[in-house]
Scaffold this motif. Structure first.
Motif, PDB file in Angstrom:
ATOM      1  N   ILE A  32      -3.517   5.204   2.659  1.00  0.00           N
ATOM      2  CA  ILE A  32      -4.387   4.321   2.985  1.00  0.00           C
ATOM      3  C   ILE A  32      -5.658   5.084   2.445  1.00  0.00           C
ATOM      4  O   ILE A  32      -6.476   4.441   1.959  1.00  0.00           O
ATOM      5  N   LEU A  33      -5.754   6.254   2.502  1.00  0.00           N
ATOM      6  CA  LEU A  33      -6.983   7.402   2.311  1.00  0.00           C
ATOM      7  C   LEU A  33      -7.054   7.252   0.789  1.00  0.00           C
ATOM      8  O   LEU A  33      -8.047   6.952  -0.036  1.00  0.00           O
ATOM      9  N   LYS A  53       1.313   4.573  -7.941  1.00  0.00           N
ATOM     10  CA  LYS A  53       2.428   3.905  -8.395  1.00  0.00           C
ATOM     11  C   LYS A  53       3.576   4.873  -7.429  1.00  0.00           C
ATOM     12  O   LYS A  53       4.527   4.148  -7.002  1.00  0.00           O
ATOM     13  N   TYR A  54       3.437   6.005  -7.437  1.00  0.00           N
ATOM     14  CA  TYR A  54       4.532   6.822  -6.815  1.00  0.00           C
ATOM     15  C   TYR A  54       4.266   7.601  -5.179  1.00  0.00           C
ATOM     16  O   TYR A  54       5.177   8.299  -4.848  1.00  0.00           O
ATOM     17  N   MET A  55       3.138   6.754  -4.848  1.00  0.00           N
ATOM     18  CA  MET A  55       2.848   7.514  -3.247  1.00  0.00           C
ATOM     19  C   MET A  55       3.918   6.780  -2.316  1.00  0.00           C
ATOM     20  O   MET A  55       4.335   5.723  -2.639  1.00  0.00           O
ATOM     21  N   LYS A  56       4.135   7.404  -1.370  1.00  0.00           N
ATOM     22  CA  LYS A  56       5.059   7.263  -0.081  1.00  0.00           C
ATOM     23  C   LYS A  56       4.551   5.995   0.422  1.00  0.00           C
ATOM     24  O   LYS A  56       3.441   6.262   1.132  1.00  0.00           O
ATOM     25  N   ILE A  57       5.302   5.063   0.683  1.00  0.00           N
ATOM     26  CA  ILE A  57       4.796   3.756   1.462  1.00  0.00           C
ATOM     27  C   ILE A  57       6.257   3.743   2.345  1.00  0.00           C
ATOM     28  O   ILE A  57       7.179   3.430   1.856  1.00  0.00           O
ATOM     29  N   ASP A  58       5.836   3.685   3.969  1.00  0.00           N
ATOM     30  CA  ASP A  58       6.858   3.503   4.605  1.00  0.00           C
ATOM     31  C   ASP A  58       7.353   2.119   4.981  1.00  0.00           C
ATOM     32  O   ASP A  58       8.608   1.675   5.015  1.00  0.00           O
ATOM     33  N   ASP A  59       6.349   1.086   4.973  1.00  0.00           N
ATOM     34  CA  ASP A  59       6.586  -0.145   5.183  1.00  0.00           C
ATOM     35  C   ASP A  59       6.199  -1.112   4.213  1.00  0.00           C
ATOM     36  O   ASP A  59       4.717  -1.330   4.251  1.00  0.00           O
ATOM     37  N   ILE A  95      -3.162  -2.517  -8.196  1.00  0.00           N
ATOM     38  CA  ILE A  95      -2.512  -1.933  -7.515  1.00  0.00           C
ATOM     39  C   ILE A  95      -1.228  -2.522  -6.765  1.00  0.00           C
ATOM     40  O   ILE A  95      -0.263  -2.308  -7.101  1.00  0.00           O
ATOM     41  N   GLU A  96      -1.534  -3.975  -6.504  1.00  0.00           N
ATOM     42  CA  GLU A  96      -0.464  -4.926  -6.076  1.00  0.00           C
ATOM     43  C   GLU A  96       0.383  -4.962  -7.033  1.00  0.00           C
ATOM     44  O   GLU A  96       1.844  -5.006  -6.812  1.00  0.00           O
ATOM     45  N   LYS A  97       0.157  -5.389  -8.407  1.00  0.00           N
ATOM     46  CA  LYS A  97       0.873  -5.477  -9.634  1.00  0.00           C
ATOM     47  C   LYS A  97       1.734  -4.197  -9.889  1.00  0.00           C
ATOM     48  O   LYS A  97       2.923  -4.069 -10.139  1.00  0.00           O
ATOM     49  N   LEU A  98       0.917  -2.924  -9.824  1.00  0.00           N
ATOM     50  CA  LEU A  98       1.604  -1.780  -9.999  1.00  0.00           C
ATOM     51  C   LEU A  98       2.764  -1.564  -9.069  1.00  0.00           C
ATOM     52  O   LEU A  98       3.712  -0.910  -9.397  1.00  0.00           O
ATOM     53  N   ILE A  99       2.451  -1.777  -7.727  1.00  0.00           N
ATOM     54  CA  ILE A  99       3.627  -1.698  -6.849  1.00  0.00           C
ATOM     55  C   ILE A  99       4.631  -2.500  -6.826  1.00  0.00           C
ATOM     56  O   ILE A  99       5.771  -2.228  -6.494  1.00  0.00           O
ATOM     57  N   TYR A 100       4.261  -3.910  -6.646  1.00  0.00           N
ATOM     58  CA  TYR A 100       5.046  -5.149  -6.263  1.00  0.00           C
ATOM     59  C   TYR A 100       5.271  -5.918  -7.359  1.00  0.00           C
ATOM     60  O   TYR A 100       6.297  -6.686  -7.249  1.00  0.00           O
ATOM     61  N   GLY A 101       4.596  -5.780  -8.526  1.00  0.00           N
ATOM     62  CA  GLY A 101       5.207  -6.462  -9.970  1.00  0.00           C
ATOM     63  C   GLY A 101       4.329  -7.776  -9.804  1.00  0.00           C
ATOM     64  O   GLY A 101       4.560  -8.331 -11.029  1.00  0.00           O
ATOM     65  N   GLU A 102       3.840  -8.417  -8.804  1.00  0.00           N
ATOM     66  CA  GLU A 102       3.161  -9.693  -8.946  1.00  0.00           C
ATOM     67  C   GLU A 102       1.963  -9.788  -7.925  1.00  0.00           C
ATOM     68  O   GLU A 102       2.291  -8.803  -7.119  1.00  0.00           O
ATOM     69  N   LEU A 103       1.404 -10.642  -8.065  1.00  0.00           N
ATOM     70  CA  LEU A 103       0.424 -10.769  -6.837  1.00  0.00           C
ATOM     71  C   LEU A 103       0.904 -12.165  -5.959  1.00  0.00           C
ATOM     72  O   LEU A 103       1.072 -12.902  -6.149  1.00  0.00           O
TER      73      LEU A 103
END
Length: 118
Positions: A32-33, A53-59, A95-103
């Protein structure tokens, strides 16, 4: 402003990202920071792509709401300061596209457009 790990963060931005009006700055997750840093300084985005892209995301599902809140808030305030909120919108979408591939908010639009073409 709040100082966390020797960096300044906007309390308003942290509240938006966490979804809480009152923010306990001692318990804000590192991811979040990182998002707060980029939302408040969009010009830093190109330098943090790998970190994002590679940050730790728990949920993953819950984390997506962090980005959606920025997109919704940006749309709601776009007329107040077009450049600022357009950059925030752009950052959250990248960021959303980078992590999830789509909006998520555009996925429904594409489905609607496909139905209209049929």
């Amino acid at each position: 402003m709040a100082i966390i790990n020797d960096k300044n963060y906007s309390i308003k931005t942290l509240g938006l990202l966490t979804g809480h009006v009152e923010v306990n700055t001692e318990n804000v997750p590192e991811n979040i920071l990182t998002i707060a840093q980029v939302v408040d300084d969009p010009d830093s985005l190109p330098y943090l792509l790998e970190t994002l892209k590679y940050m730790k995301i728990d949920d993953m599902e819950k984390f997506r709401f962090v980005l959606l809140r920025v997109q919704i808030d940006s749309q709601l305030h776009l007329n107040e300061d077009m450049e600022k909120y357009h950059k925030r919108l752009f950052v959250s979408q990248v960021i959303e596209k980078l992590i999830y591939g789509e909006l998520l908010l555009e996925a429904g639009k594409e489905d609607d457009e496909d139905e209209e073409e049929d």
